[in-house]
Design a protein around this motif. Structure first.
Motif, PDB file in Angstrom:
ATOM      1  N   ALA A 122       0.827  -1.204   0.000  1.00 50.09           N
ATOM      2  CA  ALA A 122       0.000   0.000   0.000  1.00 50.09           C
ATOM      3  C   ALA A 122       0.861   1.254   0.000  1.00 50.09           C
ATOM      4  O   ALA A 122       0.542   2.251  -0.667  1.00 50.09           O
ATOM      5  CB  ALA A 122      -0.933  -0.003   1.207  1.00 50.09           C
ATOM      6  N   ALA A 123       1.967   1.219   0.754  1.00 50.22           N
ATOM      7  CA  ALA A 123       2.860   2.384   0.796  1.00 50.22           C
ATOM      8  C   ALA A 123       3.482   2.635  -0.574  1.00 50.22           C
ATOM      9  O   ALA A 123       3.598   3.789  -1.015  1.00 50.22           O
ATOM     10  CB  ALA A 123       3.946   2.162   1.842  1.00 50.22           C
ATOM     11  N   TYR A 171       3.040   6.113  -2.648  1.00 49.12           N
ATOM     12  CA  TYR A 171       4.121   6.981  -3.101  1.00 49.12           C
ATOM     13  C   TYR A 171       4.017   7.231  -4.600  1.00 49.12           C
ATOM     14  O   TYR A 171       4.298   8.330  -5.092  1.00 49.12           O
ATOM     15  CB  TYR A 171       5.471   6.351  -2.774  1.00 49.12           C
ATOM     16  N   ALA A 172       3.617   6.201  -5.353  1.00 53.11           N
ATOM     17  CA  ALA A 172       3.483   6.374  -6.800  1.00 53.11           C
ATOM     18  C   ALA A 172       2.319   7.302  -7.133  1.00 53.11           C
ATOM     19  O   ALA A 172       2.428   8.177  -8.008  1.00 53.11           O
ATOM     20  CB  ALA A 172       3.288   5.014  -7.476  1.00 53.11           C
ATOM     21  N   VAL A 173       1.201   7.127  -6.425  1.00 54.75           N
ATOM     22  CA  VAL A 173       0.026   7.962  -6.672  1.00 54.75           C
ATOM     23  C   VAL A 173       0.296   9.415  -6.294  1.00 54.75           C
ATOM     24  O   VAL A 173      -0.262  10.347  -6.880  1.00 54.75           O
ATOM     25  CB  VAL A 173      -1.188   7.426  -5.880  1.00 54.75           C
ATOM     26  N   ALA A 174       1.173   9.623  -5.317  1.00 55.20           N
ATOM     27  CA  ALA A 174       1.475  10.986  -4.853  1.00 55.20           C
ATOM     28  C   ALA A 174       2.031  11.861  -5.971  1.00 55.20           C
ATOM     29  O   ALA A 174       2.051  13.087  -5.850  1.00 55.20           O
ATOM     30  CB  ALA A 174       2.462  10.943  -3.695  1.00 55.20           C
ATOM     31  N   ALA A 193      -5.193   3.178   3.479  1.00 55.49           N
ATOM     32  CA  ALA A 193      -3.767   3.373   3.751  1.00 55.49           C
ATOM     33  C   ALA A 193      -3.065   4.013   2.563  1.00 55.49           C
ATOM     34  O   ALA A 193      -2.159   4.842   2.725  1.00 55.49           O
ATOM     35  CB  ALA A 193      -3.113   2.033   4.098  1.00 55.49           C
ATOM     36  N   LEU A 194      -3.475   3.623   1.376  1.00 55.99           N
ATOM     37  CA  LEU A 194      -2.909   4.201   0.153  1.00 55.99           C
ATOM     38  C   LEU A 194      -3.138   5.717   0.125  1.00 55.99           C
ATOM     39  O   LEU A 194      -2.234   6.503  -0.185  1.00 55.99           O
ATOM     40  CB  LEU A 194      -3.552   3.522  -1.048  1.00 55.99           C
ATOM     41  N   GLN A 195      -4.341   6.135   0.449  1.00 53.40           N
ATOM     42  CA  GLN A 195      -4.678   7.564   0.443  1.00 53.40           C
ATOM     43  C   GLN A 195      -3.828   8.330   1.456  1.00 53.40           C
ATOM     44  O   GLN A 195      -3.350   9.438   1.170  1.00 53.40           O
ATOM     45  CB  GLN A 195      -6.165   7.753   0.786  1.00 53.40           C
TER      46      GLN A 195
END
Length: 538
Positions: free
Chosen positions: A414-415, A419-422, A455-457
């Motif tokens: 999820a982390a 980080y990629a989505v950020a 958690a991703l968000q």
């Protein structure tokens, strides 16, 4: 100790994120593309998450499986513990026929079908969402509207669209409880932000409902009761979620909305025959004309009053501290995980709120309900076991999805995705509700979507400099708008009103409203991430 890695695949964040996303892709493809049963999709996705954790992230198998067991345990208690006991209360009212008394009571509040839609679909639907969730509000509200004489298609559409604003706090706050658990954020802070987003939907949805029932004429004639209902609902939901208890948010909102409708004189004006003829195109149930003794009406409302009373007492500081004293915290076996910075993660320990959890409080209310309704202990226990049997596949689905979420969170998957989505930067605030909407549209559950993407968000928010509370809440608030288009809810609505096989017709009618309200929520979250609406946040 297992230390999470962010770039385990070829030292590339992009490739690692693609591999980490495989379990989510599996679930979404199986549910949305192949229409696999939800519990099978969840178990298959869990298997994929375990393989990715062990093979790509090199997490020890014993720790991976231990993390999955902890997720499943959390899915059972407190999540499904709340749902089982809440639905048990509803089943007892059906068993004693007090639910029919309640339905007749609603039917006598007004003869105007537009007001009836607000009372049944919006207010009572929210009360059902607070107690049970998981499709029950749509099915029951739609059936009640058909009994009042609504066309089945119109009844189903109204029930689906109404099932939005209360969803984030449904089943005694289950979605926000799950969101807080998987993100590690305090429940009070997450519920507080959600309680500053979904009430804004409540201001709009009643107006949409009277439009769906009677078009422009309905909006012109009944906008005052609709606005009063929406404002009362929104204020109560905001106040309860921010200052009282997330578990009471929907109950307080539903009662406040219904109270506003009763209090507004415009809601008691008889509808013209032209309105009734054009709107009520179905057959009205003759059962609605039966008179019920006042004593039985009071008993029909009693279960909901008992729940409010017990939860309110539980918020008294002295009582709250005494209940919290029974909470147990212990190290979870075989689990020793550290974040990439070397700090131990919170999931190494497990907290078991034995008495203070919402499910146990609802259980107390259920026991009191059985006594008030005159049910024998043996009969009440039989209804509880029947509730467990009825929810067996939902239990399997929730436990498998929570196990999947825990494996992804603990292994670092999820982390990595976060980080990629950020990389979306400021655009993340706009996309955050869309991700929740997509998750609920596919899984049919705000709880599941929060478990998958919460958690991703939070990770993406921290990397992009946005508020973790805001984006976590946006996942849940955006998700509520995907409920009306989820295959699960569409199928429930069609089955309830005898339209099996016409899910596509309903989808075409509700999709524009789902997308339109989602756009509104995206703009709200973007505004709350800037100075425009930033003052709204705690």
């Amino acid at each position: 100790m297992y230390v999470q890695e962010l770039e385990p695949v070829a030292g590339s964040l992009g490739l690692s994120a693609l591999v980490a996303a495989l379990p989510l892709v599996i679930v979404l493809v199986l549910l949305g593309g192949l229409r696999t049963k939800a519990h099978l999709a969840g178990l298959t996705g869990l298997s994929g998450a375990v393989l990715v954790a062990c093979l790509a992230y090199r997490m020890p198998l014993d720790q991976t499986l231990s993390g999955a067991v902890q997720g499943a345990a959390f899915g059972l208690f407190p999540i499904m513990w709340i749902v089982v006991n809440a639905l048990w209360v509803y089943r007892m009212t059906v068993r004693t026929r007090h639910f029919d008394v309640l339905r007749r009571s609603f039917g006598r509040l007004s003869d105007d079908p537009r007001i009836q839609a607000l009372v049944v679909a919006f207010c009572f639907g929210a009360l059902l969402e607070a107690l049970a969730g998981f499709g029950a509000p749509v099915a029951i509200s739609a059936v009640m509207l058909v009994a009042l004489g609504f066309d089945p298609v119109r009844a189903a559409v109204v029930a689906l669209v109404a099932n939005t604003a209360p969803v984030a706090f449904g089943a005694m706050g289950t979605p926000v409880v799950t969101l807080a658990q998987v993100t590690g954020l305090p429940l009070d802070s997450v519920a507080s932000v959600v309680g500053r987003q979904t009430p804004l939907l409540a201001l709009v949805v009643p107006l949409v409902l009277v439009w769906l029932v009677d078009g422009r004429r309905g909006l012109r004639d009944t906008w005052i009761p609709a606005v009063a209902c929406g404002v009362a609902f929104a204020v109560a939901q905001f106040a309860a979620s921010n200052y009282v208890s997330a578990q009471l948010a929907d109950i307080a909102a539903a009662l406040a909305g219904a109270g506003a409708l009763v209090a507004v004189p415009h809601a008691r004006v008889p509808a013209s025959e032209a309105v009734r003829t054009s709107v009520l195109t179905g057959a009205r149930s003759g059962e609605l004309d039966e008179e019920d003794p006042r004593r039985e009406v009071v008993r029909a409302y009693a279960p909901y009053g008992l729940i409010v009373l017990i939860f309110s007492v539980a918020q008294i500081p002295v009582v709250k501290d005494r209940l919290a004293g029974a909470t147990r915290t212990f190290d979870w076996p075989l689990l020793d995980v550290a974040a990439p910075n070397g700090e131990p993660v919170g999931a190494n320990a497990f907290t078991w709120p034995v008495v203070s959890t919402g499910g146990t409080l609802v259980l107390f209310a259920g026991v009191a309900t059985a006594a008030v309704l005159g049910l024998r202990a043996r009969t009440a226990a039989g209804e509880w076991l029947a509730t467990v049997r009825e929810l067996r596949f939902a239990i399997l689905t929730v436990t498998s999805v929570l196990a999947l979420a825990y494996v992804m969170n603990l292994s670092g998957q999820a982390a990595t995705i976060g980080y990629a989505v950020a990389a979306a930067g400021a655009g993340l605030a706009f996309l955050s509700p869309v991700l929740g909407w997509f998750g609920v549209a596919v899984t049919g559950s705000d709880t599941s979507a929060n478990a998958l993407f919460g958690a991703l968000q939070v990770t993406a928010a921290r990397e992009s400099g946005l508020s973790p509370d805001l984006l976590a809440a946006a996942n849940s608030s955006g998700g509520v708008l995907g409920k009306m288009i989820s295959p699960q809810n569409l199928a429930i609505a069609c089955a309830a009103v005898g339209l099996a096989g016409r899910e596509g017709d309903l989808l075409r009618k509700v999709l524009p409203w789902s997308l339109g309200l989602l756009l509104v929520m995206c703009l709200i979250v973007v505004g709350q991430s800037t100075f425009v609406f930033g003052w709204m946040l705690p």
